[in-house]
Design a protein around this motif. Structure first.
Motif, PDB file in Angstrom:
ATOM      1  N   TRP A  29     -34.220  12.468   7.046  1.00  0.00           N
ATOM      2  CA  TRP A  29     -33.350  11.373   6.624  1.00  0.00           C
ATOM      3  C   TRP A  29     -31.999  11.585   7.282  1.00  0.00           C
ATOM      4  O   TRP A  29     -31.504  12.710   7.369  1.00  0.00           O
ATOM      5  N   ALA A  30     -31.382  10.511   7.775  1.00  0.00           N
ATOM      6  CA  ALA A  30     -30.097  10.630   8.475  1.00  0.00           C
ATOM      7  C   ALA A  30     -29.177   9.478   8.094  1.00  0.00           C
ATOM      8  O   ALA A  30     -29.604   8.323   8.100  1.00  0.00           O
ATOM      9  N   PRO A  31     -27.908   9.766   7.752  1.00  0.00           N
ATOM     10  CA  PRO A  31     -26.928   8.690   7.598  1.00  0.00           C
ATOM     11  C   PRO A  31     -26.620   8.073   8.967  1.00  0.00           C
ATOM     12  O   PRO A  31     -26.771   8.726  10.000  1.00  0.00           O
ATOM     13  N   CYS A  32     -26.196   6.829   8.964  1.00  0.00           N
ATOM     14  CA  CYS A  32     -25.868   6.127  10.209  1.00  0.00           C
ATOM     15  C   CYS A  32     -24.698   6.815  10.914  1.00  0.00           C
ATOM     16  O   CYS A  32     -23.610   6.954  10.351  1.00  0.00           O
ATOM     17  N   LEU A  33     -24.906   7.243  12.162  1.00  0.00           N
ATOM     18  CA  LEU A  33     -23.865   7.967  12.888  1.00  0.00           C
ATOM     19  C   LEU A  33     -22.754   7.040  13.353  1.00  0.00           C
ATOM     20  O   LEU A  33     -21.587   7.448  13.418  1.00  0.00           O
ATOM     21  N   ALA A  34     -23.081   5.808  13.684  1.00  0.00           N
ATOM     22  CA  ALA A  34     -22.030   4.873  14.099  1.00  0.00           C
ATOM     23  C   ALA A  34     -21.028   4.671  12.963  1.00  0.00           C
ATOM     24  O   ALA A  34     -19.817   4.575  13.192  1.00  0.00           O
ATOM     25  N   HIS A  35     -21.531   4.609  11.743  1.00  0.00           N
ATOM     26  CA  HIS A  35     -20.635   4.489  10.584  1.00  0.00           C
ATOM     27  C   HIS A  35     -19.780   5.739  10.450  1.00  0.00           C
ATOM     28  O   HIS A  35     -18.586   5.655  10.113  1.00  0.00           O
ATOM     29  N   CYS A  36     -20.367   6.907  10.727  1.00  0.00           N
ATOM     30  CA  CYS A  36     -19.615   8.169  10.671  1.00  0.00           C
ATOM     31  C   CYS A  36     -18.468   8.157  11.677  1.00  0.00           C
ATOM     32  O   CYS A  36     -17.330   8.521  11.341  1.00  0.00           O
ATOM     33  N   VAL A  37     -18.731   7.756  12.920  1.00  0.00           N
ATOM     34  CA  VAL A  37     -17.680   7.710  13.942  1.00  0.00           C
ATOM     35  C   VAL A  37     -16.621   6.690  13.561  1.00  0.00           C
ATOM     36  O   VAL A  37     -15.418   6.901  13.758  1.00  0.00           O
ATOM     37  N   ASP A  38     -17.052   5.566  12.974  1.00  0.00           N
ATOM     38  CA  ASP A  38     -16.095   4.543  12.546  1.00  0.00           C
ATOM     39  C   ASP A  38     -15.175   5.087  11.454  1.00  0.00           C
ATOM     40  O   ASP A  38     -13.977   4.767  11.421  1.00  0.00           O
ATOM     41  N   LEU A  39     -15.709   5.912  10.565  1.00  0.00           N
ATOM     42  CA  LEU A  39     -14.868   6.520   9.522  1.00  0.00           C
ATOM     43  C   LEU A  39     -13.873   7.511  10.120  1.00  0.00           C
ATOM     44  O   LEU A  39     -12.754   7.666   9.612  1.00  0.00           O
ATOM     45  N   MET A  40     -14.259   8.204  11.195  1.00  0.00           N
ATOM     46  CA  MET A  40     -13.302   9.056  11.898  1.00  0.00           C
ATOM     47  C   MET A  40     -12.124   8.218  12.396  1.00  0.00           C
ATOM     48  O   MET A  40     -10.953   8.596  12.242  1.00  0.00           O
ATOM     49  N   LEU A  41     -12.437   7.065  12.993  1.00  0.00           N
ATOM     50  CA  LEU A  41     -11.378   6.185  13.504  1.00  0.00           C
ATOM     51  C   LEU A  41     -10.535   5.626  12.364  1.00  0.00           C
ATOM     52  O   LEU A  41      -9.316   5.466  12.501  1.00  0.00           O
ATOM     53  N   GLN A  42     -11.177   5.343  11.227  1.00  0.00           N
ATOM     54  CA  GLN A  42     -10.413   4.875  10.065  1.00  0.00           C
ATOM     55  C   GLN A  42      -9.431   5.941   9.601  1.00  0.00           C
ATOM     56  O   GLN A  42      -8.266   5.640   9.299  1.00  0.00           O
ATOM     57  N   ASP A  43      -9.873   7.195   9.552  1.00  0.00           N
ATOM     58  CA  ASP A  43      -8.979   8.285   9.147  1.00  0.00           C
ATOM     59  C   ASP A  43      -7.842   8.457  10.150  1.00  0.00           C
ATOM     60  O   ASP A  43      -6.696   8.749   9.764  1.00  0.00           O
ATOM     61  N   PHE A  44      -8.145   8.303  11.425  1.00  0.00           N
ATOM     62  CA  PHE A  44      -7.078   8.342  12.437  1.00  0.00           C
ATOM     63  C   PHE A  44      -6.041   7.251  12.156  1.00  0.00           C
ATOM     64  O   PHE A  44      -4.828   7.489  12.218  1.00  0.00           O
ATOM     65  N   SER A  45      -6.515   6.050  11.861  1.00  0.00           N
ATOM     66  CA  SER A  45      -5.591   4.918  11.668  1.00  0.00           C
ATOM     67  C   SER A  45      -4.757   5.066  10.409  1.00  0.00           C
ATOM     68  O   SER A  45      -3.719   4.407  10.266  1.00  0.00           O
ATOM     69  N   ASN A  46      -5.183   5.912   9.487  1.00  0.00           N
ATOM     70  CA  ASN A  46      -4.411   6.137   8.259  1.00  0.00           C
ATOM     71  C   ASN A  46      -3.255   7.110   8.459  1.00  0.00           C
ATOM     72  O   ASN A  46      -2.394   7.230   7.576  1.00  0.00           O
ATOM     73  N   LEU A  47      -3.226   7.818   9.589  1.00  0.00           N
ATOM     74  CA  LEU A  47      -2.081   8.678   9.886  1.00  0.00           C
ATOM     75  C   LEU A  47      -0.846   7.796  10.088  1.00  0.00           C
ATOM     76  O   LEU A  47      -0.906   6.760  10.759  1.00  0.00           O
ATOM     77  N   GLU A  48       0.268   8.211   9.540  1.00  0.00           N
ATOM     78  CA  GLU A  48       1.441   7.331   9.449  1.00  0.00           C
ATOM     79  C   GLU A  48       1.895   6.803  10.806  1.00  0.00           C
ATOM     80  O   GLU A  48       2.111   5.594  10.972  1.00  0.00           O
ATOM     81  N   TRP A  49       2.037   7.667  11.782  1.00  0.00           N
ATOM     82  CA  TRP A  49       2.597   7.221  13.062  1.00  0.00           C
ATOM     83  C   TRP A  49       1.625   6.301  13.799  1.00  0.00           C
ATOM     84  O   TRP A  49       2.054   5.355  14.484  1.00  0.00           O
ATOM     85  N   ILE A  50       0.320   6.532  13.613  1.00  0.00           N
ATOM     86  CA  ILE A  50      -0.662   5.648  14.241  1.00  0.00           C
ATOM     87  C   ILE A  50      -0.691   4.307  13.530  1.00  0.00           C
ATOM     88  O   ILE A  50      -0.749   3.249  14.172  1.00  0.00           O
TER      89      ILE A  50
END
Length: 747
Positions: free
Chosen positions: A340-361
């Protein structure tokens, strides 16, 4: 297949639909074509001969026995259209000559046809019947060689006022627009269909089929479409699926669970099966009443696995919500030969979401959005921007909203000089918006060095993740062999850009934390190990955690312990490039062939490892992007009549599978997408929706005055082949491997 062939890309100039069903190779100076279905290699004859191969026409080559029936029908219709055009050309020449020989007859060609009031209502005016044509004129000579210069021939016939191109309805609308296009437009506007329907691969064959029938073609009735036509298409789709099922035993397959929530709050689950040849839709279930029940989800997925065949399933991909976590663990207990595997594209998208939550970004993104919201709501400003960017847009839609944030920042950084030239131009100074607060704010941001420095840095540290998402989200090739290398390269790029450990560890921690949620799926590291493009680019000794992941995969995917032992012994043949694996051709092909194809061709000396490698490397990693927006699955579950529900289920079955087939066959260019189009709304709305609506907006915004975006705009996101190039260098950083290390699966 000859093994010294070099694959080449198919250019946009290749408009024939047959190009969508082949691979093109260069052998010295010769171009050769390989059928995607049966693997037949054509060493000559061009695309027409290949089309006959797909259409089942007995010409100069063999007939393809594995092509889907729908594709065969499209090729047959395309060939029929060519024959009709050729027949018309042959008939036209003697008519022109006959017309020329009687040119002295004053009674020929002098009338003007009357057009009924229905045509006048739409602004269409008749063309006068043209004067007679002399047999020795230049036009007759041009028609004789019309194969090479068909468009010029027709233009000369009209410009020189020759009568022999006669039709019963020789009409053009006021302003010179194409009357056929006008008729299509009226129909689409009348039924309220999404206008991107014209991008369907079935659209042009439909036009050709109608044209081949001549005037007076009788359209199908509503009952025909609900009845015998739907029945026939259902059988075509089922035949395609049966052919795909034959591949599941060889390559293995992935079951994909696509979950969507409707506007009415209903939760619908769609079950799809992926293999390299095609993705097929199995069924849809209304799970609103029990979507949070792990027991219900388990029974549902168990039924699908058994229907597909337990021996064929390599993995089940779902989202990573808690009910699926429990369900996935239980599935792996009940079916010890799959993952069983979670969707990896969703995982990468969450990485980008966390990046966008950094204040300066986040601040940089909001500044950029303030620019695009202003530009895309004022027609004159949008026209000016497109003028200075040569028709390019400054927003870049991609697979997800968070990815769109960073792809747009990169596009804006690449168009920095164009935007600065605009706000410092005389055109802008004379524009009334230049003196208004929002116009002045736009000028300040575009001339702000700090803003652009932030855009450039953000683009550099996130672009590798965008490339990973582009590869993982690919619907045209299996991606399991690229995931591990993509995450490695993303971390390596961030480290090189930021240098100091305190700086880059912020982003590494984000990536590692999200990667942990993928449960260190051994398939990712095993795919890296079995991809010869990467395996032979590592140091002499493969990281131990990667080997552990390979052993985990062997123990789970190969139930027979005797075969497990043989696979392990054959790994040494792979490590040492023994036999065919080390041939010069095989070495060259490591970078040119897909990894599964490489094993299929060169791995015969280690058959047990070959079979395992093909099954692992033939899997996808993503469940994002398979849901077609134009299909309303909810209608099935809203219908209480049992017979009508059956018919709607079959209709959705056809629509969904045609959509999935189109994802692979269609070469629709995403860079031709208009950001203002309705079908761009979900991804781009936050970039183009103006939050400061005022009466002035309605006065200053006139869509009819807009210049269209350039059809050949600059593409900043590379196609998959180019997106993979950044993965090709060596893998030597142990710090990165330690962050990506695999662990024993915990059930």
């Amino acid at each position: 297949m000859e093994l010294n062939l070099v694959p080449i890309s198919i250019t946009r100039q290749k408009q024939d639909p047959a190009w969508n069903h082949c691979e093109v190779f260069k052998n010295g100076e010769r171009i050769q074509i390989k059928c995607m279905y049966c693997g037949k290699l054509f060493k000559g004859g061009g695309i027409h001969r290949f089309k006959e191969h797909l259409a089942g026409r007995k010409g100069q080559g063999p007939i393809c026995e594995q092509v889907p029936q729908g594709v065969r029908s499209v090729m047959q219709e395309s060939l029929n259209g060519i024959l009709v055009k050729q027949d018309k050309k042959q008939k036209l020449i003697p008519k022109l000559l006959a017309c020329g020989s009687s040119s002295s007859n004053p009674n020929i060609g002098g009338e003007v046809k009357n057009v009924g009031s229905h045509d006048d209502m739409f602004g269409i005016k008749p063309i006068s019947v043209l004067n007679t044509l002399e047999g020795g004129s230049n036009v007759v000579r041009k028609v004789g060689r019309g194969r090479k210069r068909g468009r010029g021939r027709d233009r000369n016939l009209i410009e020189n006022n020759h009568p022999c191109v006669k039709t019963d309805l020789a009409l053009v609308p006021n302003g010179g627009e194409n009357p056929i296009h006008m008729a299509i437009g009226r129909f689409l506007y009348d039924i309220g269909v999404n206008l991107d329907a014209v991008n369907s691969v079935c659209f042009q064959p439909m036009i050709d089929a109608i044209a081949s029938g001549g005037s007076g073609v009788v359209p199908p009735s509503c009952h025909d479409l609900r009845g015998w036509i739907l029945k026939n298409v259902i059988e075509e789709v089922k035949d395609d699926i049966d052919r795909n099922k034959a591949m599941w035993g060889k390559t293995g397959c992935s079951i994909i669970v696509e979950q969507c929530r409707t506007k009415n709050g209903r939760v619908l689950l769609s079950f799809l099966v992926y293999c390299p040849q095609a993705t097929v839709f199995m069924k849809s279930v209304d799970a609103s009443h029990a979507v949070y029940s792990a027991d219900y989800l388990f029974e549902l997925l168990k039924q699908v696995i058994e229907e597909v065949g337990t021996e064929n399933v390599v993995q089940v991909i779902t989202n990573c919500e808690e009910p699926y976590l429990f369900t996935g663990n239980r599935l792996m207990e009940s079916f010890p030969s799959l993952y069983w595997a979670p969707c990896l594209a969703h995982c990468v998208d969450l990485m980008l979401q966390d990046f966008s939550n950094l204040e300066w970004i986040n601040e940089t993104i909001e500044q950029a959005k303030s620019l695009t919201r202003f530009i895309y709501n004022q027609s004159s400003v949008l026209n000016m921007m497109r003028k200075f960017t040569s028709g390019n847009d400054v927003v870049e839609p991609t697979l997800t909203c968070f990815a769109t944030n960073f792809s747009t920042l990169k596009r804006m950084a690449d168009l920095k000089l164009n935007l600065q030239a605009m706000v410092n131009s005389q055109d802008w100074l004379e524009c009334p918006y230049a003196k208004k607060p929002r116009g002045q704010a736009m000028s300040d941001i575009v001339n702000n060095r700090s803003f652009w420095n932030s855009c450039v840095l953000i683009a550099r540290i996130t672009y590798p993740l965008l490339r990973v998402l582009e590869i993982v989200g690919s619907k045209k090739r299996s991606t399991m062999g690229y995931v591990y290398a993509g995450i490695y390269r993303a971390k390596e790029t961030i480290k090189k850009e930021l240098v100091k450990q305190d700086d880059y560890m912020v982003y590494w921690n984000i990536i590692d934390n999200r990667w942990e949620q993928q449960r260190h799926l051994p398939l990712y590291a095993a795919g890296f190990f079995l991809n010869p493009k990467f395996f032979y680019n590592t140091e002499e000794h493969i990281h131990n955690d990667i080997l552990s992941a390979v052993f985990d995969s062997i123990e789970r995917l190969v139930p027979d312990t005797n075969i497990q032992d043989q696979v392990v012994r054959e790994i040494n043949l792979y490590k040492n490039a023994t036999g065919d694996l080390g041939r010069p051709m095989a070495v060259r092909a490591r970078d040119n062939l897909l990894p599964g194809e490489w094993w299929s061709i060169y791995g015969g000396g280690c058959p047990n490892l070959q079979r395992l490698a093909i099954r692992i490397l033939s899997q996808t990693c993503s469940s994002i992007g398979y849901k077609p927006n134009k299909i309303s699955i909810e209608e099935i579950h809203n219908t209480r009549n049992f017979l009508e529900r059956q018919r709607l289920s079959d209709l959705v079955f056809v629509q969904y599978n045609l959509y999935l087939r189109q994802m692979v066959l269609q070469n629709q260019e995403k860079d031709s997408l208009d950001p203002l189009a309705f079908n761009s709304k979900d991804i781009l709305e936050d970039w183009i929706a103006d939050n400061e609506v005022s009466p002035d907006n309605h006065k200053s915004s006139d869509w009819k005055s807009l210049d269209p975006p350039a059809g050949n705009r600059t593409t900043l996101t590379p196609p998959n082949d180019e997106a993979e190039d950044f993965l090709s260098t060596r893998f030597t950083d142990l710090d990165i491997f330690n962050g990506l290390k695999g662990v024993k699966e915990e059930i």
